[in-house]
Design a protein around this motif. Structure first.
Motif, PDB file in Angstrom:
ATOM      1  N   VAL A   1       0.842  -1.112   0.076  1.00  0.00           N
ATOM      2  CA  VAL A   1       0.173   0.075  -0.019  1.00  0.00           C
ATOM      3  C   VAL A   1       0.964   1.387   0.132  1.00  0.00           C
ATOM      4  O   VAL A   1       1.743   1.295   0.860  1.00  0.00           O
ATOM      5  CB  VAL A   1      -0.972   0.077   1.279  1.00  0.00           C
ATOM      6  N   GLN A   2       0.386   2.191  -1.054  1.00  0.00           N
ATOM      7  CA  GLN A   2       1.116   3.639  -0.822  1.00  0.00           C
ATOM      8  C   GLN A   2       0.205   4.487  -0.591  1.00  0.00           C
ATOM      9  O   GLN A   2      -1.205   4.380  -0.961  1.00  0.00           O
ATOM     10  CB  GLN A   2       2.045   4.036  -2.099  1.00  0.00           C
ATOM     11  N   LEU A   3       0.252   5.586   0.179  1.00  0.00           N
ATOM     12  CA  LEU A   3      -0.748   6.730   0.553  1.00  0.00           C
ATOM     13  C   LEU A   3      -0.317   7.917   0.193  1.00  0.00           C
ATOM     14  O   LEU A   3       1.029   8.323   0.217  1.00  0.00           O
ATOM     15  CB  LEU A   3      -0.428   6.640   2.010  1.00  0.00           C
ATOM     16  N   GLN A   4      -1.145   8.782  -0.481  1.00  0.00           N
ATOM     17  CA  GLN A   4      -1.333   9.892  -0.904  1.00  0.00           C
ATOM     18  C   GLN A   4      -1.918  10.871  -0.183  1.00  0.00           C
ATOM     19  O   GLN A   4      -3.208  10.950  -0.357  1.00  0.00           O
ATOM     20  CB  GLN A   4      -1.362  10.117  -2.298  1.00  0.00           C
ATOM     21  N   THR A  22      -5.427   8.710  -0.237  1.00  0.00           N
ATOM     22  CA  THR A  22      -6.037   7.902  -1.077  1.00  0.00           C
ATOM     23  C   THR A  22      -4.646   6.964  -1.069  1.00  0.00           C
ATOM     24  O   THR A  22      -3.446   7.041  -1.119  1.00  0.00           O
ATOM     25  CB  THR A  22      -6.078   8.555  -2.559  1.00  0.00           C
ATOM     26  N   ALA A  23      -5.285   5.678  -1.385  1.00  0.00           N
ATOM     27  CA  ALA A  23      -4.237   4.570  -1.214  1.00  0.00           C
ATOM     28  C   ALA A  23      -4.147   3.818  -2.282  1.00  0.00           C
ATOM     29  O   ALA A  23      -5.304   3.805  -3.233  1.00  0.00           O
ATOM     30  CB  ALA A  23      -4.654   3.663  -0.197  1.00  0.00           C
ATOM     31  N   SER A  24      -3.206   3.092  -2.802  1.00  0.00           N
ATOM     32  CA  SER A  24      -2.951   2.196  -3.635  1.00  0.00           C
ATOM     33  C   SER A  24      -2.970   0.916  -3.509  1.00  0.00           C
ATOM     34  O   SER A  24      -2.315   0.845  -2.157  1.00  0.00           O
ATOM     35  CB  SER A  24      -1.794   2.726  -4.879  1.00  0.00           C
ATOM     36  N   GLY A  25      -3.107   0.025  -3.952  1.00  0.00           N
ATOM     37  CA  GLY A  25      -3.054  -1.448  -3.315  1.00  0.00           C
ATOM     38  C   GLY A  25      -4.486  -1.912  -3.239  1.00  0.00           C
ATOM     39  O   GLY A  25      -5.384  -1.371  -3.062  1.00  0.00           O
ATOM     40  N   ARG A  26      -4.437  -3.398  -2.969  1.00  0.00           N
ATOM     41  CA  ARG A  26      -5.680  -4.198  -2.781  1.00  0.00           C
ATOM     42  C   ARG A  26      -6.146  -4.130  -1.117  1.00  0.00           C
ATOM     43  O   ARG A  26      -7.273  -4.569  -0.982  1.00  0.00           O
ATOM     44  CB  ARG A  26      -5.491  -5.373  -3.324  1.00  0.00           C
ATOM     45  N   LYS A  76     -10.891   3.676  -1.928  1.00  0.00           N
ATOM     46  CA  LYS A  76      -9.864   3.660  -1.202  1.00  0.00           C
ATOM     47  C   LYS A  76      -9.160   4.846  -0.622  1.00  0.00           C
ATOM     48  O   LYS A  76      -8.100   5.361  -0.969  1.00  0.00           O
ATOM     49  CB  LYS A  76      -8.798   3.209  -2.080  1.00  0.00           C
ATOM     50  N   THR A  77     -10.085   5.713   0.057  1.00  0.00           N
ATOM     51  CA  THR A  77      -9.641   6.985   0.426  1.00  0.00           C
ATOM     52  C   THR A  77     -10.188   7.346   1.813  1.00  0.00           C
ATOM     53  O   THR A  77     -11.357   6.938   2.172  1.00  0.00           O
ATOM     54  CB  THR A  77     -10.340   7.999  -0.612  1.00  0.00           C
ATOM     55  N   ALA A  78      -9.550   7.678   2.789  1.00  0.00           N
ATOM     56  CA  ALA A  78      -9.645   8.050   3.951  1.00  0.00           C
ATOM     57  C   ALA A  78      -9.818   9.692   3.898  1.00  0.00           C
ATOM     58  O   ALA A  78      -9.091  10.382   3.259  1.00  0.00           O
ATOM     59  CB  ALA A  78      -9.003   7.645   5.035  1.00  0.00           C
ATOM     60  N   TYR A  79     -10.630  10.332   4.988  1.00  0.00           N
ATOM     61  CA  TYR A  79     -10.865  11.894   5.026  1.00  0.00           C
ATOM     62  C   TYR A  79     -10.672  12.445   6.281  1.00  0.00           C
ATOM     63  O   TYR A  79     -10.950  11.574   7.344  1.00  0.00           O
ATOM     64  CB  TYR A  79     -12.173  12.078   4.386  1.00  0.00           C
ATOM     65  N   LEU A  80     -10.454  13.661   6.407  1.00  0.00           N
ATOM     66  CA  LEU A  80     -10.431  14.251   7.661  1.00  0.00           C
ATOM     67  C   LEU A  80     -11.067  15.555   7.577  1.00  0.00           C
ATOM     68  O   LEU A  80     -10.316  16.489   6.864  1.00  0.00           O
ATOM     69  CB  LEU A  80      -8.918  14.308   8.450  1.00  0.00           C
ATOM     70  N   GLN A  81     -12.149  15.721   8.050  1.00  0.00           N
ATOM     71  CA  GLN A  81     -12.914  16.897   7.915  1.00  0.00           C
ATOM     72  C   GLN A  81     -12.466  17.859   8.933  1.00  0.00           C
ATOM     73  O   GLN A  81     -12.682  17.391  10.105  1.00  0.00           O
ATOM     74  CB  GLN A  81     -14.437  16.703   7.832  1.00  0.00           C
ATOM     75  N   MET A  82     -11.928  18.943   8.844  1.00  0.00           N
ATOM     76  CA  MET A  82     -11.475  19.766   9.952  1.00  0.00           C
ATOM     77  C   MET A  82     -12.665  21.016   9.798  1.00  0.00           C
ATOM     78  O   MET A  82     -12.175  21.985   8.830  1.00  0.00           O
ATOM     79  CB  MET A  82     -10.144  20.186   9.725  1.00  0.00           C
ATOM     80  N   ASN A  83     -12.970  21.366  10.983  1.00  0.00           N
ATOM     81  CA  ASN A  83     -13.837  22.648  11.155  1.00  0.00           C
ATOM     82  C   ASN A  83     -13.333  23.537  12.097  1.00  0.00           C
ATOM     83  O   ASN A  83     -12.649  22.898  13.033  1.00  0.00           O
ATOM     84  CB  ASN A  83     -15.180  22.140  11.257  1.00  0.00           C
ATOM     85  N   ILE A 109       2.767   2.219   7.325  1.00  0.00           N
ATOM     86  CA  ILE A 109       2.959   2.880   6.206  1.00  0.00           C
ATOM     87  C   ILE A 109       2.210   4.252   6.360  1.00  0.00           C
ATOM     88  O   ILE A 109       1.229   4.532   6.803  1.00  0.00           O
ATOM     89  CB  ILE A 109       2.350   2.057   5.133  1.00  0.00           C
ATOM     90  N   TRP A 110       2.967   5.114   5.728  1.00  0.00           N
ATOM     91  CA  TRP A 110       2.958   6.719   5.957  1.00  0.00           C
ATOM     92  C   TRP A 110       2.861   7.394   4.475  1.00  0.00           C
ATOM     93  O   TRP A 110       3.556   7.011   3.632  1.00  0.00           O
ATOM     94  CB  TRP A 110       3.874   7.121   6.831  1.00  0.00           C
ATOM     95  N   GLY A 111       1.986   8.237   4.468  1.00  0.00           N
ATOM     96  CA  GLY A 111       1.776   9.254   3.211  1.00  0.00           C
ATOM     97  C   GLY A 111       3.039  10.257   3.590  1.00  0.00           C
ATOM     98  O   GLY A 111       3.530  10.463   4.599  1.00  0.00           O
ATOM     99  N   GLN A 112       2.913  10.992   2.488  1.00  0.00           N
ATOM    100  CA  GLN A 112       4.225  12.011   2.703  1.00  0.00           C
ATOM    101  C   GLN A 112       3.765  13.319   3.360  1.00  0.00           C
ATOM    102  O   GLN A 112       4.648  14.231   3.408  1.00  0.00           O
ATOM    103  CB  GLN A 112       4.365  12.621   1.040  1.00  0.00           C
TER     104      GLN A 112
END
Length: 120
Positions: A1-4, A22-26, A76-83, A109-112
Motif C-alpha cells: 500500500v502507498q498513501l497520498q 488515497t491508497a494504492s493497493g488491494r 480507497k480514500t480516508a478523509y479528515l474533515q477539519m472544522n 505505512i505513511w503518506g508524504q
C-alpha cells in the motif's frame, strides 16, 4: 500500500478544510487508518483514527468535536474533515495505515504529509 495525502492549505481561523488520503493497493479496505500531525519543533502526534469498517473512530482531545474522520473503501480514500480550525492546528498532517489506536508505533505505512496553516 502507498498513501497520498492532499487537501492542505492556508486558511483563516474558524475555516474548514478536508484532507484526503488515497491508497494504492488491494488491502485498503481491511486496514485501519490514522491521521497524525507534526508542528515545527514538536513530535508527531495522534489526531484521529478509523477502523477498517468505520465502526471505531478515535480522536485526540484537542480536535474532538471539530474534526471528523471517515473513509470510503470503494474509493480507497480516508478523509479528515477539519472544522473551526485554530492556529494551533497548524502542522503537517500525515495519514498512515496500521491499527485504529493512538500509538504512532502501531502504524507502519505513511503518506508524504500535507501542510495545514491556520492564520489568526
Amino acid at each position: 500500500v502507498q498513501l497520498q495525502a492532499s487537501g492542505g492549505g492556508l486558511v483563516q481561523a474558524g475555516a474548514s478544510l478536508r484532507l484526503s488520503c488515497t491508497a494504492s493497493g488491494r488491502t485498503f479496505s481491511t486496514q485501519a487508518m490514522g491521521w497524525f500531525r507534526q508542528a515545527p519543533g514538536k513530535e508527531r502526534e495522534f489526531v484521529a483514527s478509523i477502523s477498517w469498517n468505520a465502526g471505531i473512530r478515535r480522536y485526540a482531545e484537542s480536535v474532538k468535536g471539530r474534526f471528523i474522520i471517515s473513509r470510503d473503501n470503494a474509493l480507497k480514500t480516508a478523509y479528515l474533515q477539519m472544522n473551526s480550525l485554530k492556529p494551533e492546528d497548524t502542522a503537517v498532517y500525515f495519514c498512515a495505515t496500521g491499527s485504529s489506536g493512538r500509538d504512532i508505533r502501531e502504524y507502519g505505512i505513511w503518506g508524504q504529509g500535507t501542510q495545514v496553516t491556520v492564520s489568526s
